[in-house]
Every structure is written in C-alpha cells, then in structure tokens.
Scaffold this active site. Sequence first.
Site, PDB file in Angstrom:
ATOM      1  N   GLU A 149      -7.271   8.077  -3.104  1.00  0.00           N
ATOM      2  CA  GLU A 149      -6.944   6.697  -2.727  1.00  0.00           C
ATOM      3  C   GLU A 149      -7.954   6.181  -1.709  1.00  0.00           C
ATOM      4  O   GLU A 149      -8.103   6.723  -0.616  1.00  0.00           O
ATOM      5  CB  GLU A 149      -5.530   6.553  -2.151  1.00  0.00           C
ATOM      6  CG  GLU A 149      -5.274   5.078  -1.791  1.00  0.00           C
ATOM      7  CD  GLU A 149      -3.817   4.689  -1.630  1.00  0.00           C
ATOM      8  OE1 GLU A 149      -2.958   5.574  -1.616  1.00  0.00           O
ATOM      9  OE2 GLU A 149      -3.572   3.464  -1.521  1.00  0.00           O
ATOM     10  N   GLU A 243       3.189  -1.586  -4.149  1.00  0.00           N
ATOM     11  CA  GLU A 243       3.343  -0.824  -2.904  1.00  0.00           C
ATOM     12  C   GLU A 243       3.626  -1.761  -1.723  1.00  0.00           C
ATOM     13  O   GLU A 243       2.854  -1.808  -0.753  1.00  0.00           O
ATOM     14  CB  GLU A 243       2.093   0.026  -2.617  1.00  0.00           C
ATOM     15  CG  GLU A 243       2.340   1.088  -1.550  1.00  0.00           C
ATOM     16  CD  GLU A 243       1.066   1.829  -1.111  1.00  0.00           C
ATOM     17  OE1 GLU A 243      -0.026   1.256  -1.206  1.00  0.00           O
ATOM     18  OE2 GLU A 243       1.203   2.978  -0.671  1.00  0.00           O
TER      19      GLU A 243
HETATM   20 MN    MN Z   1      -1.845   2.376  -1.543  1.00  0.00          MN
END
Ligand code: MN
Length: 287
Positions: A149, A243
């Site tokens: 990420e 998210e």
């Molecule tokens: Mn994220």
Amino acid sequence: MKYGIVYAYWSNDWEGDYIPAIKRAAACGFDVLEIFTPMLLTLPKSKLDEIKATAKEYNIELTYLIGLPKEYDLSSEEEGVRNAGIVYVKKILDVIYYLGGNCFSGINFCAWSNFDGKINKQRRLENSVKSIKNLSTVAEEYGISYNLEITNRFEQFLLNTSAEAVEFTKMVGSPNVNILLDVFHMNIEEDSMYEAICTAGDKLGHFHVGTNNRRPPRDCMVNWGQIAKGLKEVGYDKVITLEPLVKVGGTVALDSKVWRDMTNHADEAQMDADAKAGLAYMKNLMK
Ligand code: MN
C-alpha cells in the site's frame, strides 16, 4: 469488479467481532469486507472456521490488511528485526490461506509510522526488497496477491508514489507482489491520479477509495473522472474497497488522526445509508 468496505468504517478499533460486520457489509450490498489481520493469529480455530463459514453464507469475500509495527520492520537495519518480521508475516499469510483469502495489503513492506531520524532510504529499500522476495515465495505458493500500500509521507518513507512502487516490484520480480493505490494517499503525493494508476498498470493489485478527507465516495475535491479513466484504461477488474475512516475516539481515529466527528453525527442507520451511497457512487462512476 467487486466492491468492498473496511471493517474500521463501523468500528472505533481496527479489529473486533467480524461476524456481525460480515452480515452488515452484505446487507449494505458489498461483495467484500476488508479486515485487519493481527488478531486472527490469536483466535482459536473454531472462531476462524465461524468467520469463514459466515463469509461464505453471506457471499462476502474477505480481504486483509496490516500496518506492521516496528518490531517487525521488514526494512530494518537489524537482521533480527527483519527475520522476526518475515516469521510474523508468514504466520499472517498462513491464516489468510486457511481462510481462503487471496488479497493481503497494507504497509506490509516496512513499519507503519516509525521514523527514527537517521534513515538511509536506499539501504532500507534494499533490505525490504530482500524480505519481500522471501515472502513472495509464500504468497506465490498460496496464490495470494501481496499488495504494497502506497501511503503518504507521514505514514512511511519507503514507497510514497506509484512510480517508486513499480521500481520496487521490478526489484522483487514476483507476479504476486503488486501495488495498492489509495485515493487519500495519492491526493497528497501524486501529480496526477490518472498518471499514477497508469504507471501501476497491470501491477495494480488493489484499490482504496474515499473522499479527500476520507469520507465515503461522493462529489468532493477528488477528480473522480480521472480515476475512472485510469482504472478503465489499465483494465482494473479486481476489488475497489471503500476506506472511510470517520469515527472519533478509538485506535482507528488515533492512528489515522481523526480529531473531529467525520460522520456528521450519523446514527448506525445513517452510517449504513452513507456506505450504500458511497457504493452506488462508485458503481455509477465505473459503469
Ligand atoms: Mn488505504
């Protein structure tokens, strides 16, 4: 394309009882629930089996996240720390495999929010590449996409842009080590989200969305048209996970620096309505 939501949207803490969350994600129309992984190592097999069975019953796919603590820093200058990290992440991959998962993402290549002040970035990159090469053999064996990420400079120093991530994946050289781009982080670090997505290309393994201030997707400062154009151009068809990190007062808020209520004082029903609206927004965008 599948659409997911993070467990932390509904929770003050990263981890908790995933059973009701699986049902709630399904009731809101999602295909995927994205959960944090450390707690899974502490659960008895019976609980893991219950999670797996519930996900199956509600037709929810689980995807997995982590932000490694400094004692498991895969980029550490200390070999003992790197080795401890490798052992730890292997255990995480074991449990994901046990649960039938194939998508492991997050700050899984160095430590989350650990800046010791004397950083040799080149050497730390080389250390991390070595660790990830090691772990990639397990990911390949298990058929798990190990998604790095790409987060902003305030969370880690190793990989802040899509271009840096692509270089890193070339050094690792595994088909199972891929890239997770996140709208919130790209908005801070990239010149263009469209370019960032195209740069990742077929190495884009996972995608996180939200508004620039991490609410469920809707019209905001984010140029959604450029994101959709990029995702379509690279043929992205995996999972898009919402998210939104919106609640004050818990570990999620502390770690993601939420100091005011970002829900507009929503009750539980309104939280679900907002999640559904964000999902509808993304589906409409990607039509
Ligand atoms: Mn994220």
